[in-house]
Scaffold this motif. Structure first.
Motif, mmCIF file in Angstrom:
data_model
loop_
_atom_site.group_PDB
_atom_site.id
_atom_site.type_symbol
_atom_site.label_atom_id
_atom_site.label_comp_id
_atom_site.label_asym_id
_atom_site.label_seq_id
_atom_site.Cartn_x
_atom_site.Cartn_y
_atom_site.Cartn_z
ATOM 1 N N PHE A 181 0.833 -1.191 0.000
ATOM 2 C CA PHE A 181 0.000 0.000 0.000
ATOM 3 C C PHE A 181 0.871 1.246 0.000
ATOM 4 C CE2 PHE A 181 -3.599 -2.601 1.254
ATOM 5 C CZ PHE A 181 -3.019 -3.592 2.015
ATOM 6 N N TYR A 199 0.387 5.052 1.665
ATOM 7 C CA TYR A 199 -0.386 5.957 2.486
ATOM 8 C C TYR A 199 0.202 7.354 2.332
ATOM 9 C CZ TYR A 199 -3.123 2.498 5.111
ATOM 10 O OH TYR A 199 -4.017 1.519 5.472
ATOM 11 N N ARG A 247 1.987 16.300 10.756
ATOM 12 C CA ARG A 247 1.383 16.157 12.083
ATOM 13 C C ARG A 247 -0.060 15.641 12.038
ATOM 14 N NH1 ARG A 247 5.309 15.639 15.156
ATOM 15 N NH2 ARG A 247 4.111 16.275 16.961
ATOM 16 N N LYS A 248 -0.449 15.092 10.883
ATOM 17 C CA LYS A 248 -1.790 14.526 10.750
ATOM 18 C C LYS A 248 -1.697 13.009 10.691
ATOM 19 C CE LYS A 248 -3.973 18.515 9.994
ATOM 20 N NZ LYS A 248 -5.059 19.023 10.864
ATOM 21 N N GLU A 249 -2.874 12.373 10.703
ATOM 22 C CA GLU A 249 -2.878 10.923 10.613
ATOM 23 C C GLU A 249 -2.650 10.445 9.183
ATOM 24 O OE1 GLU A 249 -5.421 12.864 11.058
ATOM 25 O OE2 GLU A 249 -7.286 12.049 10.197
ATOM 26 N N PRO A 250 -2.030 9.280 9.008
ATOM 27 C CA PRO A 250 -1.881 8.715 7.662
ATOM 28 C C PRO A 250 -3.245 8.323 7.096
ATOM 29 C CG PRO A 250 -0.405 7.645 9.246
ATOM 30 C CD PRO A 250 -1.391 8.446 10.036
ATOM 31 N N LEU A 293 -4.963 6.157 3.586
ATOM 32 C CA LEU A 293 -4.659 5.296 2.453
ATOM 33 C C LEU A 293 -4.758 6.075 1.153
ATOM 34 C CD1 LEU A 293 -4.053 2.401 1.436
ATOM 35 C CD2 LEU A 293 -6.532 2.115 1.195
ATOM 36 N N LEU A 332 1.136 -5.167 9.249
ATOM 37 C CA LEU A 332 1.468 -4.075 8.347
ATOM 38 C C LEU A 332 2.712 -3.373 8.885
ATOM 39 C CD1 LEU A 332 -2.056 -2.580 7.626
ATOM 40 C CD2 LEU A 332 -0.638 -3.932 6.094
ATOM 41 N N PHE A 377 5.401 -0.286 8.258
ATOM 42 C CA PHE A 377 5.487 1.003 7.589
ATOM 43 C C PHE A 377 6.931 1.375 7.304
ATOM 44 C CE2 PHE A 377 1.285 3.067 7.937
ATOM 45 C CZ PHE A 377 0.617 2.115 8.677
ATOM 46 N N TYR A 386 -0.048 2.551 17.465
ATOM 47 C CA TYR A 386 1.251 2.802 16.846
ATOM 48 C C TYR A 386 1.883 4.014 17.505
ATOM 49 C CZ TYR A 386 -0.035 -0.089 12.762
ATOM 50 O OH TYR A 386 -0.392 -1.111 11.916
ATOM 51 N N GLN A 445 4.872 7.044 16.414
ATOM 52 C CA GLN A 445 5.642 7.582 15.298
ATOM 53 C C GLN A 445 6.725 8.492 15.832
ATOM 54 O OE1 GLN A 445 3.536 10.014 12.356
ATOM 55 N NE2 GLN A 445 4.828 9.144 10.749
ATOM 56 N N LEU A 464 4.552 10.705 18.846
ATOM 57 C CA LEU A 464 3.183 10.887 18.368
ATOM 58 C C LEU A 464 2.538 9.503 18.318
ATOM 59 C CD1 LEU A 464 1.031 12.779 17.177
ATOM 60 C CD2 LEU A 464 2.171 12.548 14.962
ATOM 61 N N PHE A 490 -0.670 6.969 17.536
ATOM 62 C CA PHE A 490 -1.873 6.821 16.727
ATOM 63 C C PHE A 490 -2.602 5.536 17.079
ATOM 64 C CE2 PHE A 490 -1.721 10.255 13.806
ATOM 65 C CZ PHE A 490 -0.386 10.513 13.511
ATOM 66 N N LYS A 523 -7.290 -2.059 5.062
ATOM 67 C CA LYS A 523 -7.162 -0.607 5.149
ATOM 68 C C LYS A 523 -7.251 -0.175 6.596
ATOM 69 C CE LYS A 523 -9.308 3.726 3.684
ATOM 70 N NZ LYS A 523 -10.378 4.347 2.877
ATOM 71 N N LEU A 524 -6.290 0.650 7.013
ATOM 72 C CA LEU A 524 -6.265 1.189 8.359
ATOM 73 C C LEU A 524 -6.914 2.565 8.385
ATOM 74 C CD1 LEU A 524 -2.609 0.318 9.430
ATOM 75 C CD2 LEU A 524 -4.687 -0.702 10.342
ATOM 76 N N PHE A 556 -7.118 5.758 10.866
ATOM 77 C CA PHE A 556 -6.388 6.296 12.002
ATOM 78 C C PHE A 556 -7.173 7.378 12.724
ATOM 79 C CE2 PHE A 556 -2.131 4.515 11.737
ATOM 80 C CZ PHE A 556 -2.079 4.029 10.439
ATOM 81 N N GLY A 557 -6.905 7.473 14.026
ATOM 82 C CA GLY A 557 -7.330 8.644 14.771
ATOM 83 C C GLY A 557 -6.389 9.800 14.483
ATOM 84 N N SER A 558 -6.683 10.946 15.061
ATOM 85 C CA SER A 558 -5.912 12.162 14.779
ATOM 86 C C SER A 558 -4.580 12.218 15.507
ATOM 87 C CB SER A 558 -6.742 13.390 15.143
ATOM 88 O OG SER A 558 -7.919 13.427 14.364
ATOM 89 N N GLN A 596 -0.061 13.657 20.787
ATOM 90 C CA GLN A 596 1.340 14.026 20.968
ATOM 91 C C GLN A 596 1.649 13.958 22.460
ATOM 92 O OE1 GLN A 596 4.030 14.810 18.773
ATOM 93 N NE2 GLN A 596 5.045 14.505 20.745
#
Lengths: 113, 114
Positions: free
Chosen positions: A34, A36, A41-44, A46, A101, A103, B35, B37, B88, B90, B102-103, B105-107, B110
């Motif tokens: 995949f 993404y 600073r935002k969510e990934p 797809l 998965l 990344f 997760y 990051q 960060l 998630f 397909k994942l 995600f939340g926002s 931090q």
């Protein structure tokens, strides 16, 4: 060796340019692939799945090369709004029974006006 | 309203404190994930759960614990926070199964540990 490797960039390209990213994976038993997209600073989110025969979604084309264990993403006619980090994601067996998965660390793209 | 909601959005805490990050979802998915990051390292899996009675360690579970209180809720705890847990975080959900990977995600949360 990382399981999923990407060139971190940054790639700085002018609007309208074509840009390509590659991603290599180490586990030959990987089955799903995949791309993404992640804004700062935002969510990934797809962008697209990658199929064996290659697939296209508008200006975006994804390719898979199982023999060489890499996937690619091609963006044509770049827009300012394409500026983001692009994450390569691979589904492969992990320690234990479940596939996971994994990344890549992402490739940063900036499209310049 | 967001399908996957994380609270808090930001948290600053001190070394040694216990912290809980919460995640709730309205997507009806069985599978939930946590997760973290870090710059240059990408997303790394901490814990995952395929249903309410299922909890599994991910790549980097040391120093963390989770609780799946219901299908819709999956919380992450740091029993004694340390500075290298600054990251960060998630939460994500997926329907699961072939073709449903397909994942969502939340926002993100931090977290800064001083």
């Amino acid at each position: 060796r990382k399981e999923v490797e990407q060139d971190p960039g940054p790639f700085n390209v002018p609007e309208g340019a074509t840009v390509a990213f590659n991603c290599t994976y180490s586990n030959s038993a990987s089955q799903s692939f995949f791309w993404y997209r992640q804004d700062c600073r935002k969510e990934p989110k797809l962008l697209m799945s990658v199929y064996s025969s290659g697939n296209e979604d508008g200006r975006f084309t994804a390719q898979l090369n199982r023999a060489s264990q890499y996937i690619s993403l091609l963006i044509r006619d770049s827009k300012l709004s394409d500026s983001a980090t692009y994450l390569c994601v691979v589904n492969a067996p992990s320690s234990g029974s479940a596939r996971q998965l994994t990344f890549g660390s992402g490739t940063q793209l900036t499209v310049l006006p | 309203d967001a399908d996957v909601t994380q609270t808090p959005r930001n948290r600053i805490t001190k070394t040694g404190k216990r912290i809980m990050l919460e995640c709730s979802q309205t997507k009806g998915h069985d599978r939930m994930y946590w997760y973290r990051q870090d710059p240059g390292l990408g997303l790394r899996l901490i814990y995952y759960s395929f249903d309410v009675k299922d909890i599994n360690k991910g790549e980097i579970s040391d120093g963390y614990s989770v609780s799946r209180q219901a299908q819709a809720k999956f919380s992450l705890s740091l029993e004694s926070a340390i500075p290298n847990q600054t990251a960060l975080y998630f939460c994500a959900t997926s329907e699961g199964g072939q073709g449903n990977e397909k994942l969502f995600f939340g926002s993100g949360t931090q977290l800064s540990v001083l």
